[in-house]
Write an enzyme that holds these catalytic residues in place. Structure first.
Site, PDB file in Angstrom:
ATOM      1  N   LYS A 103      -7.641  40.971  13.321  1.00 34.25           N
ATOM      2  CA  LYS A 103      -7.767  40.749  11.862  1.00 34.25           C
ATOM      3  C   LYS A 103      -8.409  39.405  11.547  1.00 34.25           C
ATOM      4  O   LYS A 103      -9.157  39.265  10.587  1.00 34.25           O
ATOM      5  CB  LYS A 103      -6.405  40.866  11.170  1.00 34.25           C
ATOM      6  N   GLU A 127     -10.659  49.539  12.220  1.00 30.27           N
ATOM      7  CA  GLU A 127      -9.510  50.254  11.632  1.00 30.27           C
ATOM      8  C   GLU A 127      -8.181  49.616  12.050  1.00 30.27           C
ATOM      9  O   GLU A 127      -7.228  49.541  11.274  1.00 30.27           O
ATOM     10  CB  GLU A 127      -9.545  51.720  12.083  1.00 30.27           C
ATOM     11  N   ASP A 199      -0.532  36.122   8.195  1.00 29.62           N
ATOM     12  CA  ASP A 199      -1.020  37.391   8.765  1.00 29.62           C
ATOM     13  C   ASP A 199      -1.361  38.375   7.631  1.00 29.62           C
ATOM     14  O   ASP A 199      -2.428  38.992   7.632  1.00 29.62           O
ATOM     15  CB  ASP A 199       0.070  37.967   9.688  1.00 29.62           C
ATOM     16  N   LYS A 203      -5.056  40.007   6.340  1.00 28.75           N
ATOM     17  CA  LYS A 203      -5.242  41.452   6.137  1.00 28.75           C
ATOM     18  C   LYS A 203      -5.691  41.737   4.696  1.00 28.75           C
ATOM     19  O   LYS A 203      -6.490  42.646   4.454  1.00 28.75           O
ATOM     20  CB  LYS A 203      -3.946  42.196   6.483  1.00 28.75           C
TER      21      LYS A 203
HETATM   22  N1  NAP Z   1       0.436  43.903  19.235  1.00 30.22           N
HETATM   23  C1  NAP Z   1       0.218  44.662  18.160  1.00 30.22           C
HETATM   24  O1  NAP Z   1       1.065  45.445  17.725  1.00 30.22           O
HETATM   25  C2  NAP Z   1      -1.117  44.583  17.481  1.00 30.22           C
HETATM   26  C3  NAP Z   1      -1.360  45.364  16.309  1.00 30.22           C
HETATM   27  C4  NAP Z   1      -2.624  45.318  15.703  1.00 30.22           C
HETATM   28  C5  NAP Z   1      -3.594  44.486  16.232  1.00 30.22           C
HETATM   29  N2  NAP Z   1      -3.309  43.725  17.350  1.00 30.22           N
HETATM   30  C6  NAP Z   1      -4.372  42.862  17.865  1.00 30.22           C
HETATM   31  O2  NAP Z   1      -4.773  43.360  19.135  1.00 30.22           O
HETATM   32  C7  NAP Z   1      -5.271  42.294  19.929  1.00 30.22           C
HETATM   33  C8  NAP Z   1      -4.636  42.337  21.321  1.00 30.22           C
HETATM   34  O3  NAP Z   1      -3.245  42.207  21.212  1.00 30.22           O
HETATM   35  P1  NAP Z   1      -2.303  42.401  22.519  1.00 30.22           P
HETATM   36  O4  NAP Z   1      -0.913  42.441  21.986  1.00 30.22           O
HETATM   37  O5  NAP Z   1      -2.789  43.524  23.341  1.00 30.22           O
HETATM   38  O6  NAP Z   1      -2.555  41.018  23.298  1.00 30.22           O
HETATM   39  P2  NAP Z   1      -2.105  40.643  24.800  1.00 30.22           P
HETATM   40  O7  NAP Z   1      -1.088  41.588  25.311  1.00 30.22           O
HETATM   41  O8  NAP Z   1      -1.788  39.194  24.757  1.00 30.22           O
HETATM   42  O9  NAP Z   1      -3.436  40.860  25.670  1.00 30.22           O
HETATM   43  C9  NAP Z   1      -4.540  40.007  25.598  1.00 30.22           C
HETATM   44  C10 NAP Z   1      -5.486  40.334  26.745  1.00 30.22           C
HETATM   45  O10 NAP Z   1      -6.669  39.547  26.589  1.00 30.22           O
HETATM   46  C11 NAP Z   1      -6.918  38.819  27.782  1.00 30.22           C
HETATM   47  N3  NAP Z   1      -7.477  37.527  27.388  1.00 30.22           N
HETATM   48  C12 NAP Z   1      -6.995  36.655  26.479  1.00 30.22           C
HETATM   49  N4  NAP Z   1      -7.795  35.580  26.395  1.00 30.22           N
HETATM   50  C13 NAP Z   1      -8.778  35.767  27.286  1.00 30.22           C
HETATM   51  C14 NAP Z   1      -9.906  34.995  27.674  1.00 30.22           C
HETATM   52  N5  NAP Z   1     -10.159  33.805  27.143  1.00 30.22           N
HETATM   53  N6  NAP Z   1     -10.725  35.509  28.630  1.00 30.22           N
HETATM   54  C15 NAP Z   1     -10.487  36.716  29.187  1.00 30.22           C
HETATM   55  N7  NAP Z   1      -9.428  37.483  28.861  1.00 30.22           N
HETATM   56  C16 NAP Z   1      -8.587  37.012  27.926  1.00 30.22           C
HETATM   57  C17 NAP Z   1      -5.586  38.679  28.486  1.00 30.22           C
HETATM   58  O11 NAP Z   1      -5.816  38.482  29.856  1.00 30.22           O
HETATM   59  P3  NAP Z   1      -4.587  38.366  30.926  1.00 30.22           P
HETATM   60  O12 NAP Z   1      -3.971  39.750  30.946  1.00 30.22           O
HETATM   61  O13 NAP Z   1      -5.232  38.014  32.204  1.00 30.22           O
HETATM   62  O14 NAP Z   1      -3.668  37.329  30.377  1.00 30.22           O
HETATM   63  C18 NAP Z   1      -4.915  40.006  28.127  1.00 30.22           C
HETATM   64  O15 NAP Z   1      -5.323  40.982  29.049  1.00 30.22           O
HETATM   65  C19 NAP Z   1      -5.020  41.023  19.114  1.00 30.22           C
HETATM   66  O16 NAP Z   1      -6.179  40.692  18.368  1.00 30.22           O
HETATM   67  C20 NAP Z   1      -3.921  41.433  18.153  1.00 30.22           C
HETATM   68  O17 NAP Z   1      -3.926  40.668  16.953  1.00 30.22           O
HETATM   69  C21 NAP Z   1      -2.107  43.765  17.972  1.00 30.22           C
END
Ligand code: NAP
Length: 428
Positions: A103, A127, A199, A203
């Site tokens: 977002k 989305e 947040d 949005k």
């Molecule tokens: N969680 C929710 O419910 C939700 C809902 C809507 C939207 N989102 C959005 O979805 C996105 C991902 O969320 P998530 O919960 O999946 O995050 P997450 O579990 O923290 O995963 C982030 C991933 O990105 C990698 N990463 C981070 N910084 C990096 C860098 N500088 N270089 C290379 N790789 C990097 C990490 O690598 P490593 O695995 O090696 O650490 C990890 O694999 C975010 O933008 C979040 O705002 C999340």
């Protein structure tokens, strides 16, 4: 076979992989192509990752994804602003279609990213950036597009909705409810972005753009979170027939002025948004022609968010190799929303007063001097010699309300203004 490259392989990427693999034949039937994740960029290759399918190659080199001619769609699920912005831009420059769940990137850099996408003739799906799995961006962009949107009221942050629901139903105080939310994975270890309203504000910037076709900046908007909402506030609002929700509000007034703001709001218990409990999200849209529309569902989590990302991938594939009119963003005009001080709201005021003769007269006289009239008043005994007043005002311009409250505070019979919360959806 459409091959996908991921930037990040965390919670959301796992959810996306599950959605794509469990629904592989359905997706192939729907869009005519099999869809498979080929590779993913991560920070740390040595991290233990459960259940990652063998066909997904992990890498720490962006070029392995961006320069791979087999990959036609890049999905950004790493989060944060940098290097996500640079990597997403590089993917666009490499003529990959992109999908993001981020977002912040869309709220702050949408114009830049869409201009870049236009130059390189690729599509951007976002989305998942608002409302998790609820298909609200496509509904606003396509389903509701013949109608002029007049107002959007969104419960767009699952963490704060969960906390407020827990305070109400489990009679917990804010900090206990927050800890419970963290234990269940509904709140982050650092909950600032959620509980401060930031947040929801990001949005709302996206909803303003998609719903009203206007560009607004965070600095022009007023946003408040829920850190000051107590169990007493919710108990008292219940007594008056209301519940409290953190609302992201966008509205176009009949004089053409726009209002965009985020704040806790007392909502009548009879309103559909009052029934959106715990981590669920909802947006309630008022549009000319269609009237009222409510969309609700799971606003976060790996599977709902993965579902929204997969729907963007399908949408991109359905549109074929060329960017069609669906992808061209309608031009959005920059606007400065009306200052919150100039907006009208009803207010809920909870104050502690001395239990003495003439207190009610004093309060109504001082408020009356500032044109604040009382729609509802309940007096509750608190303890010896003190009482609590619960007041709902008629709609009043915010600057007047604040001036009236400053004057009331100076009266010796007023011991504390415990809370001041906006009420209702209509007079904003
Ligand atoms: N969680 C929710 O419910 C939700 C809902 C809507 C939207 N989102 C959005 O979805 C996105 C991902 O969320 P998530 O919960 O999946 O995050 P997450 O579990 O923290 O995963 C982030 C991933 O990105 C990698 N990463 C981070 N910084 C990096 C860098 N500088 N270089 C290379 N790789 C990097 C990490 O690598 P490593 O695995 O090696 O650490 C990890 O694999 C975010 O933008 C979040 O705002 C999340």
């Amino acid at each position: 076979m459409i091959k996908i490259g991921l930037l990040g392989y965390g919670n959301i990427a796992e959810g996306l992989e599950e959605i794509l693999s469990k629904n592989a034949s359905r997706i192939k039937k729907r869009c005519g192509h099999a869809v498979e994740i080929k590779s993913a960029l991560v920070r740390d290759l040595s991290k233990v990752r459960k259940g990652i399918p063998p066909h997904i190659q992990l890498t720490t080199h962006p070029a392995d994804i961006l320069d791979d001619p087999e990959i036609s769609i890049v999905v950004e699920v790493m989060g944060g602003e940098h290097p996500a912005l640079e990597l997403l831009s590089d993917a666009i420059k490499a003529k990959k279609h992109v999908v993001t769940a981020n977002k912040l990137l869309i709220a702050v850099h949408k114009e830049y990213l869409f201009d870049l996408a236009k130059t390189h003739a690729v599509k951007i799906g976002f989305e998942a950036s608002v409302g998790g799995g609820i298909p609200l961006i496509k509904t606003l962009k396509v389903g509701l597009s013949p109608n002029e949107i007049e107002a959007i009221y969104g419960i767009v942050n699952g963490t704060t909705n969960f906390i407020l629901s827990q305070i109400e139903t489990e009679k917990k105080e804010f900090h206990t409810a927050l800890k419970h939310a963290q234990k269940l994975g509904f709140a982050e270890a650092d909950p600032h972005m959620d509980v401060s309203g930031l947040d929801a504000a990001y949005k709302l910037i996206i909803l303003a753009n998609v719903g009203f076709k206007v560009n607004i900046q965070l600095s022009d908007m007023s946003y408040e979170g829920i850190t000051s909402i107590s169990k007493d506030d919710i108990d008292c609002s219940n007594q008056l027939g209301y519940t409290i929700k953190l609302l992201a509000i966008g509205r176009k007034r009949s004089d053409g002025q726009y209002i965009f703001k985020v704040h806790p709001t007392l909502i009548p218990k009879t309103h559909p948004l009052a029934h959106i409990q715990n981590e669920l999200n909802a947006i309630y849209i008022q549009s000319k022609g269609l009237g009222e529309t409510l969309l609700s569902g799971k606003g976060a989590g790996p599977l709902p968010t993965g579902s929204a990302i997969a729907s963007d991938i399908i949408d991109i594939i359905l549109d074929g190799p060329h960017t069609g009119l669906r992808q061209v963003e309608a031009p959005a005009k920059p606007v400065t929303p009306l200052s919150i001080d100039l907006t009208h709201s009803q207010f809920f005021i909870r104050l502690t007063v001395t239990d003495t003769l003439g207190v009610l007269e004093t309060v109504s006289r001082v408020l009356g001097k500032h044109h604040i009239s009382i729609a509802k008043l309940i007096q509750q005994p608190v303890k010896k010699n003190t009482a609590q007043l619960l007041i709902i005002t008629h709609p009043i311009i915010e600057s007047e309300l604040k001036a009236g409250i400053e004057e009331v505070k100076k009266e010796s019979v007023i011991l504390a203004i415990n809370s001041l919360i906006r009420v209702g959806l209509d007079e904003n």
